[in-house]
Write a protein that holds these residues in place. Structure first.
Motif, PDB file in Angstrom:
ATOM      1  N   SER A 120      91.465  47.411  91.241  1.00 50.44           N
ATOM      2  CA  SER A 120      91.001  47.865  90.098  1.00 50.44           C
ATOM      3  C   SER A 120      89.602  47.090  89.709  1.00 50.44           C
ATOM      4  O   SER A 120      89.943  45.876  89.755  1.00 50.44           O
ATOM      5  N   PRO A 121      88.745  47.623  88.928  1.00 49.69           N
ATOM      6  CA  PRO A 121      88.580  48.958  88.625  1.00 49.69           C
ATOM      7  C   PRO A 121      87.965  49.924  89.776  1.00 49.69           C
ATOM      8  O   PRO A 121      87.870  51.003  89.621  1.00 49.69           O
ATOM      9  N   SER A 122      87.487  49.514  90.852  1.00 48.52           N
ATOM     10  CA  SER A 122      86.552  49.769  91.913  1.00 48.52           C
ATOM     11  C   SER A 122      86.867  51.274  92.466  1.00 48.52           C
ATOM     12  O   SER A 122      86.274  52.188  92.633  1.00 48.52           O
ATOM     13  N   ALA A 123      88.350  51.474  92.674  1.00 46.03           N
ATOM     14  CA  ALA A 123      88.907  52.567  93.097  1.00 46.03           C
ATOM     15  C   ALA A 123      89.192  53.828  92.302  1.00 46.03           C
ATOM     16  O   ALA A 123      89.263  54.972  92.813  1.00 46.03           O
ATOM     17  N   LEU A 124      89.179  53.370  91.160  1.00 46.63           N
ATOM     18  CA  LEU A 124      89.569  54.364  89.834  1.00 46.63           C
ATOM     19  C   LEU A 124      88.737  55.389  89.579  1.00 46.63           C
ATOM     20  O   LEU A 124      89.055  56.477  89.391  1.00 46.63           O
TER      21      LEU A 124
END
Length: 240
Positions: free
Chosen positions: A191-195
Motif C-alpha cells: 500500500s498504496p503502490s498496488a491500489l
C-alpha cells in the motif's frame, strides 16, 4: 425452498415448477456457464392502461424478474424472458414459439420439461452469438476477451495471497475489500503502490463487461498495463 439447497438445482431437478425469479435465475446461470455475461433484472410488467387517467396501473401480480444477456452483436444488453406465458421482448428468433410450447409442456408436467425449456433458450442465445460472430469475423482474441483474461489473472494473483473474491461480490465490492485489506498490518498488498493499478484494471473490466459502449484496443492496452504494474508492485512487496 429447503434451507441449504441451491435454488437453481432444486428448481431444475426436483421441484420442476416455479415463478419468474427461479426461471430467470436458472437461465442466467446456464448462460454464464457458457461464457455469456448475464444479469438479473426485476421490475414490473406493462400493467393495465387506464385511459381516464392516461396512466398504467401496476399491481402486485405485475412484479416480474427476467434476464439480460450481453450480446455485442445485438448492440449490448438484450432482454431475454424465459418465463412461460410472458410476452417476449427480445429479438431472438423463435423465442415466442418456444414459450408457447413450454406452456403445453408445463401443463402436461412432462419429465424434464423445465430443463428442456431452459436448455433450448440457452441454445437460441448461443446460436445467435455464434452466427453473428462468424458473420462479422470477430476473433476470440478481441479486446473484450483480453481484458477479461487480465482481470482473471488479477484475481488469481490475489487469491494465491489469501484474498479470494467471494462469488457474491461485484468487481467494485471486491476492489473495496482489497483496499480495506491493504490497510491491515499483515496484508500481502503493498500500500498504496498496488491500489492504483488495481482500481484502473477494475474500472476497465467493469466498462468492458457491463458498459453500453464499444470496447476498443485502447481499453485492452490499459488493462494490460494496469496488470503489469500491479504484478510488479506485488513482486516489490515480496522482495522486501
Amino acid at each position: 425452498m429447503p434451507r441449504g439447497r441451491d435454488a437453481a438445482d432444486y428448481f431444475l431437478f426436483e421441484m420442476k415448477r416455479g415463478k419468474c425469479d427461479l426461471f430467470a435465475t436458472a437461465l442466467a446461470l446456464m448462460a454464464r456457464a457458457e461464457g455469456i455475461p448475464t444479469r438479473m433484472a426485476t421490475g414490473f410488467l406493462e400493467g393495465i392502461y387506464d385511459g381516464t387517467g392516461d396512466a398504467y396501473l401496476l399491481r402486485e401480480c405485475d412484479r416480474h424478474a427476467w434476464v439480460e444477456a450481453y450480446l455485442p452483436s445485438e448492440g449490448g444488453w438484450v432482454t431475454v424472458d424465459p418465463t412461460p406465458g410472458v410476452d417476449d421482448t427480445s429479438p431472438l428468433s423463435g423465442w415466442r414459439m418456444l414459450l408457447l410450447r413450454a406452456r403445453f409442456l408445463q401443463q402436461d408436467q412432462a419429465p424434464g420439461a423445465l430443463v428442456a425449456l431452459l436448455a433450448a433458450a440457452l441454445a437460441l442465445i448461443l446460436l445467435r452469438v455464434r452466427r453473428r460472430r462468424a458473420a462479422s469475423g470477430v476473433a476470440a482474441d478481441d479486446p473484450r476477451s483480453r481484458i477479461s483474461r487480465a482481470y482473471q489473472r488479477f484475481l488469481s494473483l490475489l487469491r494465491r495471497r489469501g484474498l479470494p473474491r467471494h462469488p457474491a461480490q461485484t468487481p467494485l465490492e471486491y476492489l473495496a475489500a482489497v483496499r480495506e485489506a491493504a490497510g491491515s498490518e499483515r496484508s500481502p498488498i503493498p500500500s498504496p503502490s498496488a491500489l492504483s493499478p488495481a482500481a484502473a484494471l477494475t474500472e476497465v473490466f467493469v466498462t468492458a463487461r457491463y458498459g453500453p459502449g464499444p470496447v476498443t484496443e485502447d481499453h485492452a492496452m490499459k488493462a494490460a498495463a494496469a496488470l503489469q504494474e500491479f504484478t510488479e508492485a506485488l513482486r516489490g512487496r515480496r522482495d522486501r
